[in-house]
Design a protein around this motif. Structure first.
Motif, mmCIF file in Angstrom:
data_model
loop_
_atom_site.group_PDB
_atom_site.id
_atom_site.type_symbol
_atom_site.label_atom_id
_atom_site.label_comp_id
_atom_site.label_asym_id
_atom_site.label_seq_id
_atom_site.Cartn_x
_atom_site.Cartn_y
_atom_site.Cartn_z
ATOM 1 N N GLY A 130 -7.108 10.311 9.170
ATOM 2 C CA GLY A 130 -8.563 10.681 8.456
ATOM 3 C C GLY A 130 -9.302 9.367 7.666
ATOM 4 O O GLY A 130 -10.396 9.157 8.161
ATOM 5 N N LYS A 131 -8.734 8.746 6.996
ATOM 6 C CA LYS A 131 -9.127 7.493 5.994
ATOM 7 C C LYS A 131 -8.798 6.272 6.795
ATOM 8 O O LYS A 131 -9.488 5.224 6.391
ATOM 9 C CB LYS A 131 -8.738 7.641 4.782
ATOM 10 C CG LYS A 131 -9.067 8.710 3.885
ATOM 11 C CD LYS A 131 -9.161 8.665 2.517
ATOM 12 C CE LYS A 131 -9.890 9.837 1.738
ATOM 13 N NZ LYS A 131 -9.641 9.504 0.130
ATOM 14 N N GLY A 132 -7.829 6.230 7.437
ATOM 15 C CA GLY A 132 -7.552 4.804 8.447
ATOM 16 C C GLY A 132 -6.924 4.176 7.725
ATOM 17 O O GLY A 132 -6.109 4.429 6.742
ATOM 18 N N GLY A 133 -6.997 2.683 7.936
ATOM 19 C CA GLY A 133 -6.190 1.653 7.090
ATOM 20 C C GLY A 133 -6.238 0.530 7.765
ATOM 21 O O GLY A 133 -7.159 0.177 8.427
ATOM 22 N N ARG A 134 -5.236 -0.552 7.487
ATOM 23 C CA ARG A 134 -5.528 -1.662 8.026
ATOM 24 C C ARG A 134 -4.260 -2.125 8.989
ATOM 25 O O ARG A 134 -3.225 -2.009 8.547
ATOM 26 C CB ARG A 134 -5.551 -2.789 7.073
ATOM 27 C CG ARG A 134 -5.521 -4.124 7.515
ATOM 28 C CD ARG A 134 -6.859 -5.149 6.899
ATOM 29 N NE ARG A 134 -7.781 -4.410 6.372
ATOM 30 C CZ ARG A 134 -8.278 -4.577 5.127
ATOM 31 N NH1 ARG A 134 -7.989 -5.572 4.410
ATOM 32 N NH2 ARG A 134 -9.622 -3.975 4.859
ATOM 33 N N ARG B 295 -4.572 3.732 0.858
ATOM 34 C CA ARG B 295 -5.605 3.364 -0.471
ATOM 35 C C ARG B 295 -6.833 2.349 0.294
ATOM 36 O O ARG B 295 -6.725 2.005 1.246
ATOM 37 C CB ARG B 295 -4.871 2.376 -1.494
ATOM 38 C CG ARG B 295 -4.435 1.038 -1.092
ATOM 39 C CD ARG B 295 -4.118 0.128 -2.357
ATOM 40 N NE ARG B 295 -3.127 -0.880 -1.945
ATOM 41 C CZ ARG B 295 -3.917 -2.042 -1.550
ATOM 42 N NH1 ARG B 295 -5.199 -2.379 -1.542
ATOM 43 N NH2 ARG B 295 -3.385 -3.015 -1.367
ATOM 44 N N PRO B 296 -8.053 2.449 -0.531
ATOM 45 C CA PRO B 296 -9.032 1.487 -0.071
ATOM 46 C C PRO B 296 -8.254 0.028 -0.031
ATOM 47 O O PRO B 296 -7.581 -0.467 -0.830
ATOM 48 C CB PRO B 296 -9.929 1.500 -0.812
ATOM 49 C CG PRO B 296 -9.953 2.778 -1.625
ATOM 50 C CD PRO B 296 -8.431 2.840 -1.641
ATOM 51 N N ALA C 194 0.848 -0.979 -0.006
ATOM 52 C CA ALA C 194 0.049 0.179 0.019
ATOM 53 C C ALA C 194 0.864 1.216 -0.020
ATOM 54 O O ALA C 194 2.026 1.109 0.344
ATOM 55 C CB ALA C 194 -1.057 -0.099 1.210
ATOM 56 N N PRO C 195 0.349 2.565 -0.413
ATOM 57 C CA PRO C 195 1.356 3.781 -0.389
ATOM 58 C C PRO C 195 2.057 3.795 0.834
ATOM 59 O O PRO C 195 3.186 4.464 0.850
ATOM 60 C CB PRO C 195 0.324 4.742 -0.486
ATOM 61 C CG PRO C 195 -0.688 4.028 -1.279
ATOM 62 C CD PRO C 195 -0.797 2.522 -0.844
ATOM 63 N N VAL C 196 1.169 3.719 1.744
ATOM 64 C CA VAL C 196 1.854 3.453 3.327
ATOM 65 C C VAL C 196 2.003 2.024 3.919
ATOM 66 O O VAL C 196 0.884 1.558 4.060
ATOM 67 C CB VAL C 196 1.098 4.407 4.321
ATOM 68 C CG1 VAL C 196 1.848 4.244 5.716
ATOM 69 C CG2 VAL C 196 1.105 6.036 3.927
#
Ligand code: 5GP
Ligand code: ZN
Length: 122
Positions: free
Chosen positions: A87-91, A115-116, A43-45
């Motif tokens: 803001g968008k969170g992540g896993r 990313r989602p 993922a981007p991060v």
């Protein structure tokens, strides 16, 4: 908190990273934890937070590791926030042993964001 590099395993890649014997792209370090970007980002991060102490997997956490386990999660949240992922969170993922797909037998928490991410995993 129990910590430091007092309990290391010679052949363990993450113990070697924690001791600076293998280079890593570090994000954060203190006496107990190290965070660094994953070599193969999904993922981007994508970074990992590890305890410096060698604990093989989540299944090896003991009652005495309560603070360490909580600290791992809080550190992951703090760093995700710093990297703009609040803001968008992540896993936030801990793969455990063979069925969990754990490939490095040193406890680590993946943080994937930017990313989602699909669910459920395969
Ligand atoms: P696991 O599959 O055990 O949950 O995750 C291990 C992760 O460690 C993988 O995503 C892999 O790309 C990462 N990794 C393995 N070796 C190294 C390394 O030497 N340096 C870094 N930065 N990441 C690594
Ligand atoms: Zn280790």
């Amino acid at each position: 908190m129990s910590g430091g590099t007092d309990s290391v395993q010679e052949g363990c890649v993450f113990c070697r990273i924690a001791r600076g014997l293998i280079p890593s792209d570090k994000i954060y370090e203190d006496g107990d934890f190290l965070a660094f970007y994953d070599l193969s980002p999904q993922a981007p991060v994508h970074f990992l937070v590890i305890p410096k102490r060698h604990i093989e997997s989540l299944m090896d956490l003991a009652e005495a590791d309560r603070n360490l386990a909580g600290g791992l999660l809080i550190k992951a949240r703090e760093l995700a926030e710093k990297l703009g992922c609040a803001g968008k969170g992540g896993r936030f993922v801990i793969n455990c042993k063979s069925d969990g797909g754990q490939t490095v037998p040193h406890l680590h928490l993946h943080v994937l964001a930017g990313r989602p991410l699909c669910w459920p995993p395969g």
